[in-house]
Design a protein around this motif. Sequence first.
Motif, PDB file in Angstrom:
ATOM      1  N   ARG A 202       0.842  -1.200   0.000  1.00  0.00           N
ATOM      2  CA  ARG A 202       0.000   0.000   0.000  1.00  0.00           C
ATOM      3  C   ARG A 202       0.879   1.253   0.000  1.00  0.00           C
ATOM      4  O   ARG A 202       1.993   1.260   0.526  1.00  0.00           O
ATOM      5  N   ARG A 203       0.380   2.328  -0.572  1.00  0.00           N
ATOM      6  CA  ARG A 203       1.151   3.563  -0.678  1.00  0.00           C
ATOM      7  C   ARG A 203       1.307   4.212   0.693  1.00  0.00           C
ATOM      8  O   ARG A 203       0.492   4.034   1.603  1.00  0.00           O
ATOM      9  N   ALA A 204       2.376   5.012   0.815  1.00  0.00           N
ATOM     10  CA  ALA A 204       2.678   5.667   2.085  1.00  0.00           C
ATOM     11  C   ALA A 204       3.560   6.884   1.826  1.00  0.00           C
ATOM     12  O   ALA A 204       4.193   6.999   0.767  1.00  0.00           O
ATOM     13  N   GLU A 205       3.608   7.784   2.792  1.00  0.00           N
ATOM     14  CA  GLU A 205       4.550   8.900   2.763  1.00  0.00           C
ATOM     15  C   GLU A 205       5.706   8.537   3.680  1.00  0.00           C
ATOM     16  O   GLU A 205       5.487   8.106   4.822  1.00  0.00           O
ATOM     17  N   ILE A 206       6.947   8.703   3.204  1.00  0.00           N
ATOM     18  CA  ILE A 206       8.100   8.212   3.947  1.00  0.00           C
ATOM     19  C   ILE A 206       9.238   9.234   3.922  1.00  0.00           C
ATOM     20  O   ILE A 206       9.225  10.181   3.134  1.00  0.00           O
ATOM     21  N   ASP A 207      10.217   9.012   4.808  1.00  0.00           N
ATOM     22  CA  ASP A 207      11.480   9.749   4.718  1.00  0.00           C
ATOM     23  C   ASP A 207      12.234   9.226   3.502  1.00  0.00           C
ATOM     24  O   ASP A 207      12.373   8.011   3.315  1.00  0.00           O
ATOM     25  N   TYR A 208      12.736  10.154   2.668  1.00  0.00           N
ATOM     26  CA  TYR A 208      13.431   9.713   1.450  1.00  0.00           C
ATOM     27  C   TYR A 208      14.417  10.794   1.014  1.00  0.00           C
ATOM     28  O   TYR A 208      14.165  11.540   0.064  1.00  0.00           O
TER      29      TYR A 208
END
Length: 213
Positions: A63-69
Amino acid sequence: MPALAAGLVLAACVATPPVEPPVVETPVVEAPVKPLSYLPDDTADDPRDLNLVGDQLPPEPFRRAEIDYPTAEPPGTVIIDTGEKHLYLVEEDGRALRYSVGVGREGFAWKGTVAIGSRQKWPRWFPPKEMIAREAARGHNIPEMMEGQIGNPLGARALYLYDGPKDTLFRIHGTFEPKSIGTNASSGCIRMANADVMDLYERVGVGTRVVVR
């Protein structure tokens, strides 16, 4: 133990109230991974867009997510890591939206820097002649063109990847086979669950830089 007990007795006899420790507010730290909602879009202006959440979601781990990148690429860049089978849309402040994808099977993998040259909702599918011949040799007859519809291999949205003015024939597109997300299943295109490609479609435009690793 006797010294500790004595200390407790003396403390209990003190007439003045104890001094309360100062209140220290704990800073709010954003979670490194923030899952994103898959609620259906009731504002869809195309009836085909409705009910594309349900059984069209990718499997739970994808599933999609917002992450540190952290990355040197500027915000707005799309980065596709074919080894990880993830697509990242770079945001400000070292963050990114992460989507899971299906990628090319053995012999169809590729890498490079391209750009989105066209965007289509419910695109028509024109399979390459090589694919038609290859599938015919396997006993599968596929049409030379299929209208945008349920079951179309390009799904609900397609982002056409160009190398300068040249169409690479590779796409980022939806799929009605969400279980293929996270696998090597395509002929080089980047597959996304329909709910995900519809979300990405609204966030990127023609000219968006796409880095495929």
